[in-house]
Scaffold this motif. Structure first.
Motif, mmCIF file in Angstrom:
data_model
loop_
_atom_site.group_PDB
_atom_site.id
_atom_site.type_symbol
_atom_site.label_atom_id
_atom_site.label_comp_id
_atom_site.label_asym_id
_atom_site.label_seq_id
_atom_site.Cartn_x
_atom_site.Cartn_y
_atom_site.Cartn_z
ATOM 1 N N ASN A 113 0.828 -1.203 0.000
ATOM 2 C CA ASN A 113 0.000 0.000 0.000
ATOM 3 C C ASN A 113 0.864 1.256 0.000
ATOM 4 N N TYR A 114 0.463 2.235 -0.772
ATOM 5 C CA TYR A 114 1.086 3.558 -0.811
ATOM 6 C C TYR A 114 0.351 4.370 0.249
ATOM 7 N N THR A 115 1.049 4.712 1.337
ATOM 8 C CA THR A 115 0.383 5.332 2.477
ATOM 9 C C THR A 115 0.918 6.725 2.778
ATOM 10 N N ASP A 116 0.099 7.485 3.483
ATOM 11 C CA ASP A 116 0.511 8.814 3.932
ATOM 12 C C ASP A 116 1.176 8.691 5.304
ATOM 13 N N ALA A 117 1.505 9.810 5.929
ATOM 14 C CA ALA A 117 2.200 9.816 7.226
ATOM 15 C C ALA A 117 1.378 9.164 8.332
ATOM 16 N N SER A 118 0.051 9.124 8.173
ATOM 17 C CA SER A 118 -0.822 8.494 9.176
ATOM 18 C C SER A 118 -1.125 7.042 8.834
ATOM 19 N N ASN A 119 -0.420 6.471 7.869
ATOM 20 C CA ASN A 119 -0.563 5.091 7.433
ATOM 21 C C ASN A 119 -1.904 4.798 6.748
ATOM 22 N N ASN A 120 -2.541 5.827 6.195
ATOM 23 C CA ASN A 120 -3.755 5.640 5.407
ATOM 24 C C ASN A 120 -3.357 5.428 3.956
ATOM 25 N N GLN A 121 -3.989 4.453 3.300
ATOM 26 C CA GLN A 121 -3.668 4.206 1.901
ATOM 27 C C GLN A 121 -4.106 5.404 1.063
ATOM 28 N N ILE A 122 -3.178 5.894 0.246
ATOM 29 C CA ILE A 122 -3.446 7.040 -0.615
ATOM 30 C C ILE A 122 -4.340 6.607 -1.765
ATOM 31 N N SER A 123 -5.360 7.398 -2.025
ATOM 32 C CA SER A 123 -6.224 7.143 -3.174
ATOM 33 C C SER A 123 -6.267 8.412 -4.017
ATOM 34 N N ASP A 124 -6.703 8.249 -5.255
ATOM 35 C CA ASP A 124 -6.741 9.377 -6.183
ATOM 36 C C ASP A 124 -7.743 9.061 -7.272
ATOM 37 N N ASN A 125 -7.834 9.937 -8.266
ATOM 38 C CA ASN A 125 -8.738 9.721 -9.391
ATOM 39 C C ASN A 125 -7.956 9.333 -10.633
ATOM 40 N N ALA A 126 -8.442 8.292 -11.299
ATOM 41 C CA ALA A 126 -7.881 7.890 -12.583
ATOM 42 C C ALA A 126 -8.302 8.912 -13.640
ATOM 43 N N LEU A 127 -7.760 8.785 -14.807
ATOM 44 C CA LEU A 127 -8.045 9.715 -15.891
ATOM 45 C C LEU A 127 -9.533 9.791 -16.227
ATOM 46 N N ASP A 128 -10.251 8.687 -16.035
ATOM 47 C CA ASP A 128 -11.685 8.681 -16.326
ATOM 48 C C ASP A 128 -12.534 9.102 -15.129
ATOM 49 N N GLY A 129 -11.892 9.500 -14.018
ATOM 50 C CA GLY A 129 -12.607 9.973 -12.835
ATOM 51 C C GLY A 129 -12.835 8.935 -11.762
ATOM 52 N N GLN A 130 -12.584 7.671 -12.040
ATOM 53 C CA GLN A 130 -12.765 6.628 -11.037
ATOM 54 C C GLN A 130 -11.719 6.774 -9.928
ATOM 55 N N VAL A 131 -12.134 6.463 -8.702
ATOM 56 C CA VAL A 131 -11.212 6.482 -7.568
ATOM 57 C C VAL A 131 -10.436 5.167 -7.544
ATOM 58 N N PHE A 132 -9.136 5.252 -7.281
ATOM 59 C CA PHE A 132 -8.307 4.053 -7.155
ATOM 60 C C PHE A 132 -7.426 4.190 -5.932
ATOM 61 N N LYS A 133 -6.920 3.053 -5.431
ATOM 62 C CA LYS A 133 -5.996 3.014 -4.300
ATOM 63 C C LYS A 133 -4.576 2.858 -4.838
ATOM 64 N N GLY A 134 -3.627 3.566 -4.200
ATOM 65 C CA GLY A 134 -2.246 3.548 -4.656
ATOM 66 C C GLY A 134 -1.418 2.432 -4.042
#
Length: 169
Positions: A113-134
């Motif tokens: 998992n790609y996590t932030d400083a609080s150990n939460n998995q980073i998520s973002d939007n794909a090119l088509d707008g769908q949310v994905f986990k890093g």
């Protein structure tokens, strides 16, 4: 079949401001894999799309380490995935990614998992707008090298520096 939400190609191209797919060729509507845009070439796309020269197989120093396609998607680039046309890997196979390499073999690549400083998995939007986990690549090699500024993607052409450390071109 294991990807219930593949990238919507037409929507992604529209969101990028790219031309629509050619109407006389079969339309590729959904994809679950992305090419290594450090090796593949863009042809006929307007700025700001990179116009890479084609990469000949004979010019690759490490064909067995050079990923060509992998379980991934594409983003426009933002603060979380800052490279234009980032291709984050997706660990949909129990924290592994399937990759096809330049010599033709396919292999499982381990990720975490790609996590932030609080150990939460980073998520973002794909090119088509769908949310994905890093995810971050953990398998030893060029893509997990400390020299890789974007360890969440199998992108770039592996090589070694004068001290035999992995670098990506």
């Amino acid at each position: 079949p294991s990807d219930g939400t593949p990238l919507d190609v037409v929507k992604g191209l529209t969101n990028l401001g790219a031309p629509p797919p050619c109407p006389i060729s079969p339309i590729l509507t959904k994809v679950s894999y992305q090419p290594n845009y450090g090796v593949m070439t863009f042809v006929g796309l307007p700025a700001p799309f990179p116009a890479n020269s084609p990469t000949a197989l004979a010019s690759l120093s490490y064909v067995t380490e050079t990923s060509l396609y992998s379980d991934s998607l594409v983003t426009k680039g933002d603060a979380k995935f800052p490279q234009f046309l980032s291709t984050p890997v997706i660990g949909r196979h129990s924290n592994t990614v399937v990759s096809v390499f330049a010599d033709g073999h396919a292999k499982i690549v381990k990720v975490k998992n790609y996590t932030d400083a609080s150990n939460n998995q980073i998520s973002d939007n794909a090119l088509d707008g769908q949310v994905f986990k890093g995810y971050i690549i953990t398998d030893a090699g060029p893509y997990s090298s400390p020299a890789n500024p974007f360890p969440y993607q199998l992108k770039g052409i592996p090589d070694k520096d004068a001290s035999s450390n992995w670098i990506l071109k």
